[in-house]
Design a protein around this motif. Structure first.
Motif, PDB file in Angstrom:
ATOM      1  N   GLU A 107       0.824  -1.212   0.000  1.00  0.00           N
ATOM      2  CA  GLU A 107       0.000   0.000   0.000  1.00  0.00           C
ATOM      3  C   GLU A 107       0.857   1.261   0.000  1.00  0.00           C
ATOM      4  O   GLU A 107       0.540   2.251  -0.671  1.00  0.00           O
ATOM      5  N   VAL A 108       1.943   1.253   0.759  1.00  0.00           N
ATOM      6  CA  VAL A 108       2.862   2.392   0.759  1.00  0.00           C
ATOM      7  C   VAL A 108       3.385   2.650  -0.648  1.00  0.00           C
ATOM      8  O   VAL A 108       3.397   3.791  -1.137  1.00  0.00           O
ATOM      9  N   GLY A 109       3.831   1.597  -1.321  1.00  0.00           N
ATOM     10  CA  GLY A 109       4.343   1.764  -2.677  1.00  0.00           C
ATOM     11  C   GLY A 109       3.296   2.311  -3.623  1.00  0.00           C
ATOM     12  O   GLY A 109       3.575   3.200  -4.441  1.00  0.00           O
ATOM     13  N   ARG A 110       2.078   1.803  -3.522  1.00  0.00           N
ATOM     14  CA  ARG A 110       1.010   2.223  -4.424  1.00  0.00           C
ATOM     15  C   ARG A 110       0.568   3.654  -4.150  1.00  0.00           C
ATOM     16  O   ARG A 110       0.461   4.476  -5.070  1.00  0.00           O
ATOM     17  N   ARG A 111       0.332   3.980  -2.891  1.00  0.00           N
ATOM     18  CA  ARG A 111      -0.211   5.297  -2.552  1.00  0.00           C
ATOM     19  C   ARG A 111       0.812   6.408  -2.742  1.00  0.00           C
ATOM     20  O   ARG A 111       0.444   7.530  -3.109  1.00  0.00           O
ATOM     21  N   SER A 116      -3.145  10.697  11.314  1.00  0.00           N
ATOM     22  CA  SER A 116      -3.627  11.714  10.382  1.00  0.00           C
ATOM     23  C   SER A 116      -3.713  11.214   8.940  1.00  0.00           C
ATOM     24  O   SER A 116      -4.160  11.956   8.063  1.00  0.00           O
ATOM     25  N   GLN A 117      -3.309   9.973   8.684  1.00  0.00           N
ATOM     26  CA  GLN A 117      -3.289   9.452   7.334  1.00  0.00           C
ATOM     27  C   GLN A 117      -4.569   8.686   6.997  1.00  0.00           C
ATOM     28  O   GLN A 117      -5.315   8.268   7.881  1.00  0.00           O
ATOM     29  N   SER A 118      -4.782   8.498   5.703  1.00  0.00           N
ATOM     30  CA  SER A 118      -5.984   7.786   5.249  1.00  0.00           C
ATOM     31  C   SER A 118      -5.790   6.282   5.228  1.00  0.00           C
ATOM     32  O   SER A 118      -6.727   5.537   4.900  1.00  0.00           O
ATOM     33  N   PHE A 119      -4.603   5.794   5.532  1.00  0.00           N
ATOM     34  CA  PHE A 119      -4.355   4.359   5.653  1.00  0.00           C
ATOM     35  C   PHE A 119      -3.288   4.159   6.711  1.00  0.00           C
ATOM     36  O   PHE A 119      -2.611   5.089   7.125  1.00  0.00           O
TER      37      PHE A 119
END
Length: 274
Positions: free
Chosen positions: A65-69, A183-186
């Protein structure tokens, strides 16, 4: 990722740079700050994640998810017992049942413990090093996510690398990291207790408290079984105090109540339960 600020403490040093992404919240925060300060990473930078096969599935999901976002290329690596001693994998092909760790234990015919922590060196640090050398890198700077409140942690010494600790230089503590993720969305889908992520990295690592390992034996018996099987196969233990079989049997006898009794099981992390 959009360039938000140019904090000099996160500006890339000269030369080749490896950003060591462990798959946890702290190293992901470090990656975020480096991206924010530098924008798109140049070709001389590699973000690497070394999978042991015993990471929690939530960790693998988080790395992907980190890589994608954030639009960053993360190179997924795993140890292999034959030359070149590593393999480039990815989210889909990543081991999920301990296969790289299995291979290392079979090769060494031994188990690591709190005094001989060769698992991390071989499965993570040296696996990344072998990959970077295969790219033609001769020397590089390794960005490691040690925080300011982790003064006890020291970087792995190596004749090819120099270590960059931007979080420590910036005075970042666990509180700031957790505040960022709120504070993040994921986020990494593993709980936080007492400011620490519960269950991160290798699921049954011998550096985790006996109380946590006992909870794994109770709540996730299939994950506990891998560690117990290796102790049985090698005829040694990961810890000096309890074998994994003894820990499981202790939980079977005592039940859940024992986890709330502070003197029943060692509560310390970092291999101090000996």
């Amino acid at each position: 990722m959009t360039l938000h600020h140019a904090d000099a403490r996160y500006l890339l040093p000269a030369g080749n740079v490896q950003i060591a992404f462990s798959g946890g919240r702290t190293s992901a925060f470090m990656l975020h700050e480096i991206l924010s300060a530098n924008g798109d990473l140049p070709d001389r930078v590699e973000v690497t994640f070394q999978n042991t096969g015993r990471e929690m599935p939530q960790t693998l999901d988080f790395v992907a998810e980190v890589g994608r976002r954030w639009g960053v290329m993360v190179t997924w690596l795993e140890y292999r017992p034959m030359m070149p001693l590593f393999e480039i994998v990815g989210y889909q092909g990543a081991a999920r049942n301990g296969e790289p760790f299995d291979a290392l234990i079979a090769k060494k015919k031994a188990l690591p413990n709190q005094f001989r922590k060769w698992c991390s060196a071989e499965l993570k640090t040296k696996t990344a090093k072998r990959y970077l050398v295969s790219k033609g890198w001769r020397r590089w700077v390794s960005a490691v996510g040690f925080r300011a409140d982790e003064s006890h942690r020291t970087p792995y010494a190596d004749n090819r690398t120099s270590t960059w600790l931007p979080l420590r230089e910036a005075g970042v503590t666990r509180h700031k990291v957790l505040s960022f993720w709120r504070s993040q969305s994921f986020d990494l889908d593993l709980p936080v207790f007492g400011g620490k992520t519960i269950g991160g990295n290798c699921d049954g690592c011998f550096l985790k408290s006996e109380a946590f390992l006992a909870s794994i034996a109770r709540d996730q018996p299939s994950r506990h079984a891998w560690w117990e099987a290796h102790e049985r196969g090698v005829g040694r233990q990961f810890s000096d105090r309890f074998s994994r079989r003894q820990l499981r049997e202790f939980m079977d006898r005592q039940g859940d109540l024992v986890l709330s009794q502070e003197d029943a099981l060692c509560q310390k992390n970092g291999g101090e339960c000996f």
